[in-house]
Design a protein around this motif. Structure first.
Motif, short mmCIF file in Angstrom:
data_model
loop_
_atom_site.label_atom_id
_atom_site.label_comp_id
_atom_site.label_asym_id
_atom_site.label_seq_id
_atom_site.Cartn_x
_atom_site.Cartn_y
_atom_site.Cartn_z
N MET A 8 0.57 20.48 20.40
CA MET A 8 1.36 19.36 19.65
C MET A 8 0.83 18.65 18.68
O MET A 8 -0.36 17.84 19.33
N SER A 9 0.97 18.46 17.71
CA SER A 9 0.02 17.52 16.74
C SER A 9 -0.07 16.25 17.10
O SER A 9 1.03 15.85 17.49
N ARG A 10 -1.03 15.51 17.20
CA ARG A 10 -1.49 14.10 17.43
C ARG A 10 -0.63 13.26 16.30
O ARG A 10 -0.99 13.56 14.95
N ALA A 11 -0.23 12.42 16.72
CA ALA A 11 0.75 11.37 15.74
C ALA A 11 -0.34 10.53 15.25
O ALA A 11 -1.68 10.31 15.69
N ALA A 12 -0.13 9.72 13.89
CA ALA A 12 -0.96 8.70 13.54
C ALA A 12 -0.98 7.49 14.16
O ALA A 12 -0.16 7.43 15.03
N ASP A 13 -2.11 6.54 14.13
CA ASP A 13 -2.19 5.39 14.56
C ASP A 13 -2.31 4.46 13.73
O ASP A 13 -2.35 4.65 12.37
N ASN A 14 -2.27 2.93 14.14
CA ASN A 14 -2.77 2.10 13.04
C ASN A 14 -3.87 1.42 13.44
O ASN A 14 -4.03 0.14 13.07
N LEU A 15 -4.86 1.94 14.15
CA LEU A 15 -6.06 1.25 14.38
C LEU A 15 -7.00 0.85 13.15
O LEU A 15 -7.09 1.78 12.40
N PRO A 16 -7.45 -0.42 13.17
CA PRO A 16 -8.25 -0.55 11.81
C PRO A 16 -9.54 0.02 12.05
O PRO A 16 -9.96 0.03 13.14
N ALA A 17 -10.14 0.19 10.84
CA ALA A 17 -11.49 0.64 10.74
C ALA A 17 -12.34 -0.14 11.17
O ALA A 17 -12.23 -1.51 10.98
N GLU A 18 -13.38 -0.01 11.82
CA GLU A 18 -14.53 -1.00 12.20
C GLU A 18 -15.42 -1.18 11.03
O GLU A 18 -15.87 -0.41 10.23
N LEU A 19 -15.38 -2.39 10.90
CA LEU A 19 -16.39 -3.12 9.63
C LEU A 19 -17.80 -3.43 10.20
O LEU A 19 -18.56 -3.61 9.15
N THR A 20 -18.10 -3.59 11.42
CA THR A 20 -19.48 -3.72 11.77
C THR A 20 -19.62 -2.84 13.06
O THR A 20 -18.70 -2.51 13.55
N SER A 21 -20.84 -2.86 13.25
CA SER A 21 -21.24 -1.68 14.26
C SER A 21 -20.70 -2.20 15.59
O SER A 21 -20.71 -3.43 15.83
N PHE A 22 -20.33 -1.30 16.60
CA PHE A 22 -20.15 -1.66 17.97
C PHE A 22 -21.22 -1.69 18.70
O PHE A 22 -22.02 -0.56 18.90
N VAL A 23 -21.69 -2.71 19.49
CA VAL A 23 -23.01 -2.84 20.26
C VAL A 23 -22.57 -3.04 21.87
O VAL A 23 -21.68 -3.82 22.11
N GLY A 24 -23.18 -1.90 22.80
CA GLY A 24 -22.82 -2.20 23.92
C GLY A 24 -21.74 -1.80 24.58
O GLY A 24 -20.87 -1.08 24.10
N ARG A 25 -21.50 -2.37 25.91
CA ARG A 25 -20.21 -2.17 26.52
C ARG A 25 -20.01 -0.94 27.05
O ARG A 25 -18.77 -0.31 27.14
N ARG A 26 -20.91 -0.12 27.33
CA ARG A 26 -21.08 1.24 27.88
C ARG A 26 -20.30 1.27 29.29
O ARG A 26 -19.25 2.23 29.48
N HIS A 27 -20.59 0.15 30.26
CA HIS A 27 -20.02 0.34 31.33
C HIS A 27 -18.52 0.00 31.36
O HIS A 27 -17.55 0.65 31.95
N GLU A 28 -18.07 -0.84 30.50
CA GLU A 28 -16.70 -1.47 30.37
C GLU A 28 -15.82 -0.24 30.00
O GLU A 28 -14.64 0.02 30.19
N LEU A 29 -16.37 0.33 28.83
CA LEU A 29 -15.77 1.63 28.05
C LEU A 29 -15.46 2.73 29.19
O LEU A 29 -14.56 3.06 29.28
N LYS A 30 -16.54 3.00 29.93
CA LYS A 30 -16.31 3.96 30.91
C LYS A 30 -15.13 3.43 32.13
O LYS A 30 -14.35 4.43 32.58
N GLU A 31 -15.47 2.47 32.50
CA GLU A 31 -14.37 1.93 33.48
C GLU A 31 -12.85 1.58 32.96
O GLU A 31 -11.96 2.15 33.80
N ALA A 32 -12.83 1.63 31.72
CA ALA A 32 -11.51 1.40 31.15
C ALA A 32 -10.98 2.65 31.26
O ALA A 32 -9.48 2.89 31.27
N LYS A 33 -11.63 3.42 30.65
CA LYS A 33 -11.10 4.97 30.50
C LYS A 33 -10.72 5.58 31.82
O LYS A 33 -9.58 6.25 32.07
N ARG A 34 -11.48 5.03 32.82
CA ARG A 34 -11.30 5.79 34.20
C ARG A 34 -9.87 4.99 34.78
O ARG A 34 -9.04 5.66 35.33
#
Length: 897
Positions: free
Chosen positions: A199-225
């Motif tokens: 089934m096709s994925r719906a659109a979303d309303n997330l804003p585009a990133e205007l600056t680089s995303f730095v770090g937070r590798r552990h938090e990203l992994k844990e949040a997704k888990r």
């Protein structure tokens, strides 16, 4: 029968639709539901390799009776068909309004079936229908969130289900069936919902990133888990620690896991917790309803999506209550929240977002780097990245890196503090910056690094920026904190006071705040004006300073006076060359308008200012899909302001107008009675005409077309006498609509006058309504292609008014149906239904419009056939607004990458 056929042992399937007779379902809804039933059943059977054409079918109105081909294995109907059917139902429901979603009850039985000239008969068929009507089956579906409840006969369970390899018989439970003369037992199972992988994925309303995303590798992994199993995950931490940025990155990386998209709801600017459900509903494209929370729960019941609630701390209890309600109703929904503290909602998982890792190889007391240090931490990376953005040609020598690490350590890795500090490299060297931080934060080096300390550190960082400002900059910063949605120079000059350097003026002080990155300038100009904004944490800090200093009420009084003047200017200038710019400005100012009115309504002596603002903006609420919000402000203001005033009279007109649009006929009648008395008391011709206009609309929507037309004619004459061009136009369009439904030939001339009026005043927004009025009369006179061209001209204006677009799409649907372009009409009808939902108005549910829509749907469905109609309608209803406009205008969509 001359040649009677022998009885044949057949698999018997009977299905019916839950709630088919629900009064909320109109005839077009039922047509769509029936078309959907045939479509999903055929999908499921053919997906199980059961030839649909070889099945004996009998239409039951709200269901189907099916005799399967005798050669088909009975196991197919329990192992394969139910799951394919649920997948098809889920796909159907994902693109449909509530009234067109389907949940089914199904009977599985088998037995000897005898044929005669009239069809089939058998005791086994009677039993199948008794099982379908069993109360335990109905209750099982009603009490679950599933899409399909199956009841198997005792014979089918014992002979088929018990012997199936692909299904666990323990999933079925024994129930007693007592229907009419039949007393027996059956086996019930509710099939869990399933969303097909393709089934096709719906659109979303997330804003585009205007600056680089730095770090937070552990938090990203844990949040997704955590989100792989948890229904609610709250990111907690102090202000400025980067919770929002992390949440947005998590949501972006999980896009592919949520069929119906990921949706961000920003709550920082929302001050009235009663509007929380409406704010979420607006993001999801739902119209404002009397009970938005219930509407949300119903809408999300069959959705698989991620909801991101950002900045919940000021309404944590309300967020917890709403999230609990939504997650209880919708088991495929996940919620990711950001908050400075735990929500304490049932089933909540918490991930504490700590400050970024800082160098541990510096001497905390003296700031000297330890020998052999090589590693660059996330905090250092972020600081360097933001410094390079602030000073494009910045070059840091190796000796500077020691000072950079010490800066990061002193700021304890708080992202907002690092970003604020990095900007100062425009005017300070790294060593100068470090020295100021060491001096300023000397007291903060004591004690453990607790949450409370991190909050003090962030406040100290902003406090340091505050102290580097001049006294006038500090005072203006505090004053500007009353703008939650940003501001332009005109607003600053009206509410801002400069005490110590009057020669510099407000503009000079504003420039100083921009240079110090307290304020930011939004890219591009809005209606010729530059727009400024603050980080929410920085604005909150300024609000605290305003409260400490005193004078907040004076600032807010000046702000209220400013917006009263803005609203009154809009009322005077809003029907003219600057009409579109005015609408864009009000949309940009929406958060500020809401904050000002809420504040005024909290102080009885100032409630009249809120009433004045809300009344002047009556047609902005109507065209901006904000009908219920505008009505709420007006209703609350009227409850507080009981004086015999012109402002109250104007508010009664505005509130009555909006109440009629949302079906609140009772309150509208009461307000109109008071309005009539005030109009006579003041001897005000405009108010008399307003009473006649709203009374005429109310009569019209109730079905009294002749009575409504007479009142509108009175209103038009009154507005002409008062010389109010906007209201003359408004009455012309309404009268043209009434003449249309009365089949009165005068309507075309009235509509033409409305067009001429918009041309004379250069009112482009209003022109869209005038073109609609002309087009429907052209259609009524038998010129559907000409009418369609006019409607496309109006759609091509691409106005942000959802109500107008709904009118235009609705009429365009009538045109294509009349021109025998039925597939196009069906798809446009789906688009129309979706746009009406977004508008917040309920005009399409009133008898005059509803009758035409139902006739159009029935004619189109009969010409296309139910299945083709359903397919085209579904495509239209599922398309986004931009895609719908491109389709209506015959534009080729841009390739998507």
């Amino acid at each position: 029968m001359e040649n009677p056929q022998p009885a044949v042992h057949r698999t018997i399937i009977a299905v019916d639709i839950e709630g088919y007779g629900d009064p909320r379902r109109t005839n077009p809804h039922r047509l769509a539901v029936r078309a959907g039933l045939y479509s999903v059943m055929r999908q499921a059977f053919e997906g199980a390799n059961i030839p649909w054409a070889k099945c004996d079918l009998q239409d039951l109105g709200d269901g189907l009776f099916i005799l399967a081909p005798p050669e088909m294995p009975k196991a197919h109907f329990v192992e394969v068909v139910p799951h394919l059917l649920v997948a098809a139902l889920c796909e159907h429901n994902s693109t449909r309004p509530v009234e067109e979603r389907i949940r089914l009850r199904m009977t599985l039985h088998a037995g000897e079936v005898a044929y005669d000239d009239h069809g089939v008969t058998a005791t086994s068929i009677n039993l199948a229908f008794r099982l379908l009507d069993a109360k335990p089956l109905k209750d099982a579906l009603a009490e679950s969130s599933g899409l399909l409840a199956v009841i198997a006969s005792e014979w089918f369970f014992g002979e088929v289900i018990r012997n199936c390899r692909g299904i666990d018989p323990a999933m079925f439970r024994l129930v007693q069936v007592d229907v009419k003369e039949t007393m027996t037992t059956g086996w019930v199972n509710v099939i869990d919902r399933h969303m097909p992988d393709n089934m096709s994925r719906a659109a979303d309303n997330l804003p585009a990133e205007l600056t680089s995303f730095v770090g937070r590798r552990h938090e990203l992994k844990e949040a997704k888990r955590l989100l792989s199993t948890a229904r609610l995950l709250t990111l907690t931490g102090s202000g400025g620690v980067g919770k929002t940025r992390l949440a947005l990155r998590i949501a972006a990386e999980l896009r592919a896991d949520f069929t119906d998209g990921v949706w961000l709801v920003e709550l920082a600017e929302l001050r009235d917790s009663r509007l929380l459900p409406s704010a979420v509903a607006t993001v999801l494209g739902l119209r404002d309803t009397a009970d938005p929370a219930a509407g949300l729960a119903e809408f999300l019941r069959d959705r698989q999506l991620l909801l991101v609630l950002d900045n919940c701390e000021h309404m944590a209890d309300e967020c917890a209550a709403l999230v609990t309600k939504l997650l209880t109703a919708a088991d495929q929904v996940r919620v990711l929240a950001t908050c400075r503290h735990v929500l304490h909602a049932e089933g909540e998982h918490v991930l504490c977002v700590e400050p970024m890792v800082v160098p541990h190889d510096v001497d905390a007391s003296g700031g000297r780097e330890a020998a052999g240090s090589k590693r660059q931490t996330d905090a250092v990376t972020l600081f360097i990245d933001r410094a390079a953005a602030a000073v494009p040609h910045l070059k840091l020598a190796p000796r500077d890196m020691a000072a950079v690490k010490q800066i990061c350590a002193r700021l304890e890795g708080i992202p907002l503090a690092l970003e604020l500090a990095a900007v100062w490299l425009r005017v300070l060297s790294v060593d100068q910056l470090l020295q100021r931080l060491v001096d300023r934060f000397a007291l903060l080096t004591m004690g453990p690094c607790t949450v409370r300390a991190r909050q003090r550190t962030l406040e100290a960082t902003i406090d340091w920026s505050y102290e580097l400002c001049s006294p006038d900059e500090q005072w203006l910063w505090a004053q500007l904190s009353v703008f939650p949605g940003g501001f332009d120079l005109e607003a600053v000059e009206h509410i801002g006071e400069v005490e110590h350097a009057p020669n510099a003026g407000v503009l000079g002080v504003l420039t100083g705040l921009m240079d110090k990155s307290v304020l930011f300038r939004q890219k591009g100009a809005f209606c010729g004006h530059t727009w400024y904004w603050m980080l929410e944490t920085v604005r909150a800090y300024g609000a605290g300073k305003l409260a400490e200093r005193g004078g907040e009420q004076d600032v807010r009084l000046r702000q209220a006076e400013y917006y009263v003047a803005v609203a009154q200017r809009y009322r005077c200038e809003g029907f003219g060359p600057g009409q579109l710019e005015w609408v864009a400005r009000l949309r940009r100012e929406h958060a500020n308008l809401r904050a000002v009115m809420d504040h005024c309504l909290s102080i009885p002596d100032r409630a009249s200012q809120a009433l004045d603002i809300a009344a002047s903006l009556w047609n902005f609420w109507y065209g901006g899909a904000l009908v219920r919000e505008g009505y709420r402000h007006l209703h609350e203001g009227l409850e507080l302001c009981h004086g015999h005033t012109l402002v109250r009279a104007q508010a009664l007109y505005a509130a009555s107008f909006l109440a009629i649009q949302i079906g609140e006929a009772g309150p509208a009648g009461e307000m109109l009675a008071e309005l009539s008395g005030l109009a006579e008391s003041f001897g005000d011709e405009r108010l008399r005409a307003g009473y006649a206009e709203c009374s005429g609309m109310s009569a019209f929507f109730a079905g009294d077309l002749s009575g409504g037309a007479e009142l509108l004619e009175r209103a038009l004459a009154g507005y002409r006498a008062a010389g109010d061009a906007l209201l003359v136009f408004d009455a012309l369009v309404l009268l043209a609509a009434m003449y249309f439904f009365l089949d009165d030939p005068r309507g075309e001339a009235v509509a033409a006058e409305a067009v001429a009026l918009t041309e004379r005043h250069e009112a482009r927004w209003s022109r869209g309504y005038a073109l609609w009025a002309v087009a429907i009369h052209r259609w009524r006179s038998g010129r559907p292609r000409e009418a369609a061209g006019i409607l496309r001209e109006a759609i091509a204006l691409r106005l942000a008014d959802r109500t107008l677009l709904a009118f235009l799409f609705e009429a365009l649907t009538w045109c294509h149906s009349s021109a025998a372009e039925y597939e196009r009409a069906a798809r446009l009808l789906g688009c129309t239904v979706a746009i009406w939902r977004q508008s917040g108005a309920r005009i399409n549910e009133t008898s005059p419009y509803q009758t035409f829509d139902e006739q159009c749907a029935e004619r189109t469905s009969a010409a296309l056939g139910a299945e083709a109609f359903d397919t085209a309608f579904t495509e239209g209803a599922g398309s986004g607004l931009d895609a719908a406009i491109r389709y209506a205008l015959d534009e080729n969509p841009q390739p998507q990458h």
